[in-house]
Scaffold this motif. Structure first.
Motif, short mmCIF file in Angstrom:
data_model
loop_
_atom_site.label_atom_id
_atom_site.label_comp_id
_atom_site.label_asym_id
_atom_site.label_seq_id
_atom_site.Cartn_x
_atom_site.Cartn_y
_atom_site.Cartn_z
N LYS A 59 -45.16 -2.03 -32.66
CA LYS A 59 -44.52 -1.81 -30.87
C LYS A 59 -43.35 -3.49 -31.13
O LYS A 59 -42.02 -3.23 -31.03
N LYS A 60 -44.07 -4.34 -31.74
CA LYS A 60 -42.93 -5.20 -32.11
C LYS A 60 -41.94 -5.26 -33.32
O LYS A 60 -40.56 -5.44 -33.17
N GLU A 61 -42.47 -4.16 -34.13
CA GLU A 61 -40.98 -3.66 -35.25
C GLU A 61 -40.51 -2.95 -35.52
O GLU A 61 -39.41 -3.23 -35.43
N TYR A 62 -41.29 -1.63 -34.81
CA TYR A 62 -39.51 -0.98 -34.53
C TYR A 62 -39.41 -1.14 -32.72
O TYR A 62 -38.94 0.34 -32.65
N HIS A 63 -38.93 -2.02 -32.50
CA HIS A 63 -38.61 -1.69 -31.04
C HIS A 63 -36.76 -0.80 -31.44
O HIS A 63 -36.77 -0.86 -30.53
N TRP A 64 -36.56 -1.25 -32.03
CA TRP A 64 -34.82 -0.88 -32.81
C TRP A 64 -34.51 0.66 -32.47
O TRP A 64 -33.37 1.37 -31.94
N THR A 65 -36.03 1.52 -32.16
CA THR A 65 -35.67 3.07 -32.04
C THR A 65 -36.44 3.45 -31.24
O THR A 65 -38.22 3.67 -31.01
N PRO A 66 -36.12 3.93 -30.19
CA PRO A 66 -37.02 4.56 -28.83
C PRO A 66 -37.68 5.79 -29.82
O PRO A 66 -38.79 6.41 -29.27
N LYS A 67 -37.79 6.16 -30.89
CA LYS A 67 -38.20 7.41 -31.74
C LYS A 67 -39.37 7.23 -32.12
O LYS A 67 -40.37 7.89 -32.07
N VAL A 68 -40.28 5.99 -32.44
CA VAL A 68 -41.50 5.84 -32.59
C VAL A 68 -42.59 5.20 -31.58
O VAL A 68 -42.16 4.40 -30.19
N LYS A 69 -43.74 5.50 -31.39
CA LYS A 69 -44.31 5.11 -30.23
C LYS A 69 -45.50 4.49 -30.77
O LYS A 69 -46.11 5.71 -32.08
N ALA A 70 -46.67 4.31 -30.81
CA ALA A 70 -48.13 3.97 -30.68
C ALA A 70 -49.17 4.87 -29.55
O ALA A 70 -48.62 4.05 -28.59
N LEU A 71 -50.20 4.93 -29.86
CA LEU A 71 -51.14 4.86 -29.30
C LEU A 71 -52.34 4.76 -29.95
O LEU A 71 -52.98 5.64 -31.09
N LEU A 72 -53.01 4.56 -28.81
CA LEU A 72 -54.60 3.82 -28.96
C LEU A 72 -55.24 5.51 -29.22
O LEU A 72 -55.68 6.56 -28.06
N ARG A 73 -56.35 5.42 -29.85
CA ARG A 73 -57.50 6.73 -30.38
C ARG A 73 -58.73 6.01 -30.22
O ARG A 73 -59.11 4.99 -30.03
N ASN A 74 -59.69 7.59 -29.93
CA ASN A 74 -60.59 6.12 -29.47
C ASN A 74 -61.77 6.33 -30.82
O ASN A 74 -61.58 6.82 -31.93
N ASP A 75 -63.01 6.18 -30.83
CA ASP A 75 -63.28 5.81 -31.74
C ASP A 75 -64.23 6.70 -32.32
O ASP A 75 -64.78 6.77 -33.21
N GLN A 76 -64.92 7.58 -31.22
CA GLN A 76 -65.38 8.64 -31.97
C GLN A 76 -64.03 9.21 -32.91
O GLN A 76 -65.73 9.58 -33.94
N ASN A 77 -63.17 9.52 -32.95
CA ASN A 77 -62.51 10.47 -33.52
C ASN A 77 -61.91 9.44 -34.54
O ASN A 77 -61.43 9.87 -35.37
N ALA A 78 -62.42 8.40 -34.60
CA ALA A 78 -61.65 7.36 -36.17
C ALA A 78 -63.00 7.16 -36.70
O ALA A 78 -62.78 6.14 -37.91
N SER A 79 -64.18 7.82 -36.89
CA SER A 79 -65.08 7.42 -37.78
C SER A 79 -65.28 8.57 -39.13
O SER A 79 -64.63 8.91 -39.52
N ASP A 80 -66.54 7.81 -39.94
CA ASP A 80 -65.88 8.28 -41.70
C ASP A 80 -66.26 9.56 -41.46
O ASP A 80 -66.02 10.72 -41.86
N THR A 81 -66.73 10.24 -40.39
CA THR A 81 -67.24 11.83 -40.25
C THR A 81 -66.49 12.61 -39.30
O THR A 81 -66.80 13.94 -39.29
N ALA A 82 -65.28 12.04 -38.25
CA ALA A 82 -64.70 12.77 -37.59
C ALA A 82 -63.87 13.42 -38.34
O ALA A 82 -62.83 13.19 -39.56
N SER A 83 -62.88 14.89 -37.86
CA SER A 83 -61.82 15.30 -38.79
C SER A 83 -60.91 15.11 -38.27
O SER A 83 -60.82 14.19 -37.31
N THR A 84 -59.87 15.55 -38.99
CA THR A 84 -58.50 14.77 -38.31
C THR A 84 -58.40 16.17 -37.85
O THR A 84 -57.31 15.52 -36.30
#
Length: 388
Positions: A59-84
């Motif tokens: 959010k800080k580094e790419y403020h110069w382009t509206p094309k880039v967004k950041a979104l928080l994913r949940n912990d369950q889908n970010a585990s070692d066993t979670a699929s892409t």
């Protein structure tokens, strides 16, 4: 048709701790594919991660382009066993399926270029495929575990030029229509187009030795793109270039930096010879701002962490290129630009890594005439070039 990219990132990493944030050629690993996405034909690109530090950085580094967004994913889908795929489904639900094409980009494939992303999109938009993925054409002979060959006759070993080879999925880019994705719940389905990438993109980053291989390949790739032409821009780092790298503090904070007056005169002379001076530093310093104002350097950019993306955009806006740039840097956060510009310089006391990649190692040290020496070299170079 809305073309949306997603770069899923996990905070945890078993093979290389903090892999996505680890600096590759001076930039966080994920920033390589993110930059490729920014300058591709995607309409938007999401960094989808469980790491709040990465979200804040984006959010800080790419403020110069509206094309880039950041979104928080949940912990369950970010585990070692979670699929892409589970992360993709969560993302689609988070953005309420507001896309027509979904393009999955893997941060562990830093060799991905904007052209590869565009080619993947075109498999659907132009060639009417339902989805597409990137592959590498490798001329390797493969075997079954029972000792029998898979793809050639051992008694008639083909020459490389006569061997079609194998197409191997390299895990870099996957693109699909929304309808196909929601129906199959898979990154590719239906009629699948193939986009060939260079064989070097097949290397996967699973260990530190893999990391070193990819980092060297990236550096070589950037250097091969170098174009020699008249220098129109001189881009300068500050600490370790303008200054000796030392900062003096008192109880109230930053108190002093040392600048060489000869550098200021060199910059004045080079501007009189139609070379624009740009200051690009990762630090936010009032002292630097004051000094650059005194030197009348209007293009002074403070607090820039991803200097490569920023400079790419700066040059694009001016219809110019890296070939028109001379760059002076001293540390790893300058490496991507050092490897990419038309002519790169580094002070005599710079880090060994930068010295190994710069085109020219100056005889003067940082804060001790290095910029003045650069200016004199560039003046001679431009005069010679203009006579050709």
């Amino acid at each position: 048709m809305k073309k949306t990219g997603i770069i899923p990132l996990r905070k945890g990493s078993k093979g290389i701790v903090g892999k996505n944030k680890k600096k590759m050629l001076g930039r966080p690993l994920f920033s390589w594919v993110l930059t490729a996405a920014i300058f591709s034909e995607l309409d938007e690109v999401y960094v989808f991660t469980d790491d709040q530090d990465i979200i804040d950085f984006v959010k800080k580094e790419y403020h110069w382009t509206p094309k880039v967004k950041a979104l928080l994913r949940n912990d369950q889908n970010a585990s070692d066993t979670a699929s892409t795929e589970s992360a993709l489904l969560e993302f689609a639900e988070s953005v309420k399926n507001d896309f027509d094409l979904l393009c999955l980009l893997q941060a562990t494939s830093p060799m991905t270029a904007s052209e590869d992303i565009n080619a993947s999109l075109n498999e659907i938009l132009i060639h009417n495929k339902t989805s597409a993925l990137t592959v590498v054409n490798t001329h390797r002979f493969t075997w079954n575990s029972d000792g029998t060959p898979q793809n050639y006759d051992v008694f008639n070993r083909p020459r490389r030029q006569d061997f079609e080879g194998l197409l191997i999925e390299n895990g870099a880019v996957y693109t699909t229509t929304k309808e196909a994705f929601l129906s199959s719940k898979n990154r590719v389905s239906g009629t699948i187009g193939l986009v060939k990438m260079n064989e070097e993109s097949l290397v996967e980053i699973d260990s530190l030795s893999d990391w070193e291989i990819i980092e060297n390949l990236l550096a070589d790739r950037q250097k091969k793109k170098k174009i020699h032409q008249r220098i129109e821009y001189l881009v300068l780092d500050v600490d370790g270039v303008f200054t000796d790298g030392c900062v003096y503090y008192n109880v109230e904070g930053e108190m002093a930096k040392k600048f060489d007056m000869r550098d200021g005169m060199g910059l004045e002379i080079i501007r009189q010879n139609n070379v624009e001076v740009i200051v690009l530093t990762s630090e936010n310093s009032d002292l630097v701002a004051q000094r650059m104002k005194k030197l009348q350097i209007t293009h002074t950019f403070l607090g820039v962490k991803d200097k490569f993306s920023f400079l790419t955009q700066f040059l694009l806006e001016r219809n110019s290129s890296f070939g028109a740039v001379a760059y002076v840097g001293d540390d790893v956060n300058d490496l991507a630009n050092i490897c990419s510009v038309g002519w790169s310089f580094t002070p005599s006391d710079a880090t060994d890594t930068v010295k190994a990649n710069a085109d020219y190692i100056l005889t003067n040290a940082s804060g001790d005439g290095a910029i003045r020496e650069t200016c004199e070299i560039l003046l001679k170079y431009n005069k010679r070039y203009e006579k050709l």
